[in-house]
Design a protein around this motif. Structure first.
Motif: not given
Length: 414
Positions: A395-397, A403-407, A235-240
């Motif tokens: 996992r990161i996505a 809205g979590q901190s990356v673990q 569900g994130m927008a992406m830019l290439f």
């Protein structure tokens, strides 16, 4: 008497036959025992003599004498092909082997020299910092007022044919123009989903020829999925972005020089899109794209997080159509992430698989140099330079969209 003789002679005959049969059986027993001894001797391990003795000087083919089984196994372990007909290591094979050893030794010496040079530079810088003689600059500050001399170091094959812009599915990506200095360049971005909803944005820099885009949207297999589609699916927008000299863009490829400005300019343009949440912009990349992402972060670009999958520490490690030795040492340093990680202000993860092929040595080198407290190193055990992408981007996505901190830990396992 005759009767007795008649009975005695057959008895003697029987005894003789029995004696003869006994001798034959004993003989066979001896023969079987001898064969058993021979077999045991043949199967007894032969002490390994390595390297094997050399063949006579006038031997035209073989470099060594005939090898025993232990020596053949050792030769195979060493990567030396054995002539099957002669059971020896040929002179041609040995010459190639020695040449390869010499190349490896030269590479190790060059790497040691580079490390020594880096250690001396670091020592000098540390002394100057401690005395207040210098203050640390980020990459953008260090490059201020400088122009690249890359044009003087390019090989003829650096000039490639124009590659048309790709045409991704319109429901996934639409063209976006952006200005980088006096260059008008192109990028592809997620279309407006409508409804006034703002999305977090992942800016992704592809590996290989990062200036040029091909089919960047099609997912690959689990072992090599370079699409970063996990962010789009979450569900994130992406830019290439495409960069100077890539596809049909104007400008000359500058190999991590002007491209840093291009990436920053593309991000600033995308931040103005009404459906992009400017407070949740992230930068990621794979391989050469990861190296460029680190350099962009080292220039002080303010993003919420950086994810660099498999970058290199030192730019001259790239086998590109550039004579790196013709560039000034300082210009090579200004292209190499390991000298500028202290300038990173955003949370940054350098990620690589532990299995070959990978740039795991670069990750270790980057983690050992002076760096910002924002820089985190992640070794993913059980994956390589390519298979690390799909599971880790997923996992990161999932963490980013929630809205979590990356673990991520220093050592991760798939």
């Amino acid at each position: 008497m005759r009767g007795q003789k008649g009975r005695i002679l057959p008895a003697i005959g029987v005894l003789l036959v029995m004696a003869f049969v006994g001798m034959k059986m004993t003989s066979r027993g001896w023969m079987s025992l001898d064969r058993l001894k021979d077999r045991v001797e043949a199967e007894r391990p032969v002490p390994l003599v390595w390297p094997p003795a050399l063949a006579a000087a006038d031997e035209g083919v073989c470099h060594t004498v005939k090898l025993n089984l232990a020596q053949i196994e050792k030769a195979q372990e060493e990567g030396l092909a054995v002539d099957k007909n002669r059971r020896c290591i040929s002179r041609t094979t040995m010459a190639e082997y020695e040449a390869e050893k010499a190349r490896h030794a030269a590479a190790r010496r060059a790497d040691a020299a580079r490390r020594e040079e880096q250690a001396q530079i670091e020592k000098t810088v540390e002394q100057q910092i401690s005395t207040g003689a210098i203050t640390l600059q980020n990459l953008l500050q260090a490059r201020a007022g400088l122009q690249t001399q890359i044009i003087t170091a390019l090989l003829p094959n650096a000039r490639t044919a124009i590659t048309p812009m790709p045409q991704p599915p319109a429901q996934w990506f639409v063209p976006m123009s952006y200005a980088s200095g006096n260059l008008q360049l192109k990028a592809f971005v997620t279309p407006d989903p409508g409804g006034g909803r703002k999305q977090p944005l992942m800016v992704w820099l592809t590996g290989g020829d990062s200036n040029t885009l091909g089919d960047f949207w099609t997912e690959g297999v689990a072992a090599n999925d370079q699409s970063a589609a996990a962010f789009r699916k979450a569900g994130m927008a992406m830019l290439f972005p495409t960069l100077r000299g890539g596809n049909d863009n104007p400008g000359q490829r500058e190999y991590f020089w002007g491209e840093v400005q291009d990436v920053a300019s593309a991000i600033l343009q995308a931040a103005q899109l009404p459906y992009v949440d400017a407070s949740r912009i992230y930068l990621g990349g794979h391989s050469t794209g990861a190296t460029l992402a680190l350099l962009t972060a080292s220039a002080g670009l303010p993003v919420q997080g950086v994810f660099a999958f498999g970058p290199v520490d030192e730019i001259s490690g790239y086998d590109w159509p550039v004579k790196w030795g013709q560039l000034p040492v300082e210009e090579r340093r200004l292209r190499s992430p390991m000298y500028w990680l202290h300038g990173i202000k955003s949370p940054t993860w350098i990620i690589e698989g532990s299995k070959r092929p990978s740039n795991i040595n670069s990750l270790d080198n980057l983690c050992a140099v002076r760096k910002s407290e924002q820089v985190h190193c992640v070794t993913v055990h059980g994956s390589d330079h390519f298979s690390v992408l799909q599971p880790m981007t997923r996992r990161i996505a999932s963490q980013l969209v929630m809205g979590q901190s990356v673990q991520l830990q220093r050592d991760e396992k798939l």
